[in-house]
Design a protein around this motif. Structure first.
Motif, PDB file in Angstrom:
ATOM      1  N   LEU A   1       0.867  -1.174   0.000  1.00  0.00           N
ATOM      2  CA  LEU A   1       0.000   0.000   0.000  1.00  0.00           C
ATOM      3  C   LEU A   1       0.903   1.222   0.000  1.00  0.00           C
ATOM      4  O   LEU A   1       1.996   1.204   0.561  1.00  0.00           O
ATOM      5  N   TYR A   2       0.419   2.281  -0.624  1.00  0.00           N
ATOM      6  CA  TYR A   2       1.177   3.524  -0.717  1.00  0.00           C
ATOM      7  C   TYR A   2       0.442   4.639   0.020  1.00  0.00           C
ATOM      8  O   TYR A   2      -0.752   4.537   0.309  1.00  0.00           O
ATOM      9  N   ALA A   3       1.165   5.699   0.278  1.00  0.00           N
ATOM     10  CA  ALA A   3       0.592   6.910   0.855  1.00  0.00           C
ATOM     11  C   ALA A   3       1.426   8.080   0.358  1.00  0.00           C
ATOM     12  O   ALA A   3       2.582   7.903  -0.050  1.00  0.00           O
ATOM     13  N   ARG A   4       0.833   9.264   0.406  1.00  0.00           N
ATOM     14  CA  ARG A   4       1.533  10.481   0.021  1.00  0.00           C
ATOM     15  C   ARG A   4       1.195  11.552   1.043  1.00  0.00           C
ATOM     16  O   ARG A   4       0.079  11.603   1.545  1.00  0.00           O
ATOM     17  N   ALA A   5       2.168  12.401   1.324  1.00  0.00           N
ATOM     18  CA  ALA A   5       1.932  13.525   2.232  1.00  0.00           C
ATOM     19  C   ALA A   5       2.841  14.670   1.823  1.00  0.00           C
ATOM     20  O   ALA A   5       3.965  14.439   1.340  1.00  0.00           O
ATOM     21  N   ALA A   6       2.363  15.878   2.030  1.00  0.00           N
ATOM     22  CA  ALA A   6       3.209  17.040   1.810  1.00  0.00           C
ATOM     23  C   ALA A   6       4.460  16.869   2.668  1.00  0.00           C
ATOM     24  O   ALA A   6       4.387  16.433   3.819  1.00  0.00           O
ATOM     25  N   ALA A   7       5.608  17.197   2.112  1.00  0.00           N
ATOM     26  CA  ALA A   7       6.874  16.985   2.818  1.00  0.00           C
ATOM     27  C   ALA A   7       6.942  17.764   4.128  1.00  0.00           C
ATOM     28  O   ALA A   7       7.652  17.359   5.053  1.00  0.00           O
TER      29      ALA A   7
ATOM     30  N   GLY B   1       3.858   1.839  10.041  1.00  0.00           N
ATOM     31  CA  GLY B   1       4.714   0.946   9.273  1.00  0.00           C
ATOM     32  C   GLY B   1       5.103   1.411   7.890  1.00  0.00           C
ATOM     33  O   GLY B   1       5.862   0.721   7.194  1.00  0.00           O
ATOM     34  N   PHE B   2       4.604   2.552   7.443  1.00  0.00           N
ATOM     35  CA  PHE B   2       4.988   3.079   6.128  1.00  0.00           C
ATOM     36  C   PHE B   2       6.409   3.634   6.208  1.00  0.00           C
ATOM     37  O   PHE B   2       6.813   4.195   7.233  1.00  0.00           O
ATOM     38  N   ARG B   3       7.141   3.490   5.101  1.00  0.00           N
ATOM     39  CA  ARG B   3       8.494   4.029   5.009  1.00  0.00           C
ATOM     40  C   ARG B   3       8.605   4.898   3.760  1.00  0.00           C
ATOM     41  O   ARG B   3       8.134   4.519   2.682  1.00  0.00           O
ATOM     42  N   ALA B   4       9.246   6.044   3.926  1.00  0.00           N
ATOM     43  CA  ALA B   4       9.433   6.972   2.801  1.00  0.00           C
ATOM     44  C   ALA B   4      10.291   6.302   1.739  1.00  0.00           C
ATOM     45  O   ALA B   4      11.305   5.669   2.057  1.00  0.00           O
ATOM     46  N   THR B   5       9.862   6.434   0.481  1.00  0.00           N
ATOM     47  CA  THR B   5      10.616   5.833  -0.620  1.00  0.00           C
ATOM     48  C   THR B   5      11.070   6.863  -1.643  1.00  0.00           C
ATOM     49  O   THR B   5      12.101   6.687  -2.268  1.00  0.00           O
TER      50      THR B   5
END
Length: 155
Positions: A109-115, A128-132
């Motif tokens: 699964l993916y996610a996006r957020a403003a930096a 558990g998400f890791r920046a890629t």
């Protein structure tokens, strides 16, 4: 605070609309509709996502405080969530996202957020998400291109 997810009810939509039109929340989310005040576009969006995505209402102590969803094509599905600003920093988004992830065992699964959205990035990392990747995209709520972080949750 007791946080649970449930199916979206029609009566939740006015709350979501109000939340979407909070100027501070819009700025933080950044990647929002071009015109959040366009009620017809809002209604069309919710009609579409309720029929094509797994979308849930977030309740905190019984009150509607936001929504969370998984959408997209298999192998490219993303999570998204919106929590009323009055509940920021209280663990609601983290609890809601954990609940959503328990409902959707599919990975990746993916996610996006403003930096610069440190709160959302922290929620995603706790789950558990890791920046890629660091990308650039047009953020309607800010009227400019900004950096966004793409995150991945693997099995």
């Amino acid at each position: 605070m007791h946080v649970v997810l449930r199916e979206v009810h029609d009566s939740d939509l006015p709350v979501f609309y109000r939340q979407l039109n909070d100027p501070e929340a819009l700025r933080m989310a950044a990647f929002t509709p071009e015109d959040p005040a366009d009620r017809d576009a809002f209604e069309d969006h919710w009609k579409r996502i309720r029929s094509t995505s797994l979308v849930r209402t977030i309740l905190a102590d019984g009150d509607v405080v936001g929504n969370a969803a998984v959408y997209g094509e298999p192998g490219e599905r993303e999570v998204t969530y919106w929590v009323d600003r009055a509940y920021w920093g209280r663990g609601v988004a983290t609890a809601a996202l954990r609940g959503l992830l328990a409902e959707v065992p599919e990975r990746p699964l993916y996610a996006r957020a403003a930096a610069d959205n440190a709160g959302s990035l922290r929620v995603l990392e706790k789950c558990g998400f890791r920046a890629t990747t660091l990308a650039t995209g047009y953020a309607p709520a800010r009227g400019e291109e900004i950096e966004e972080v793409v995150l991945l949750l693997e099995g």
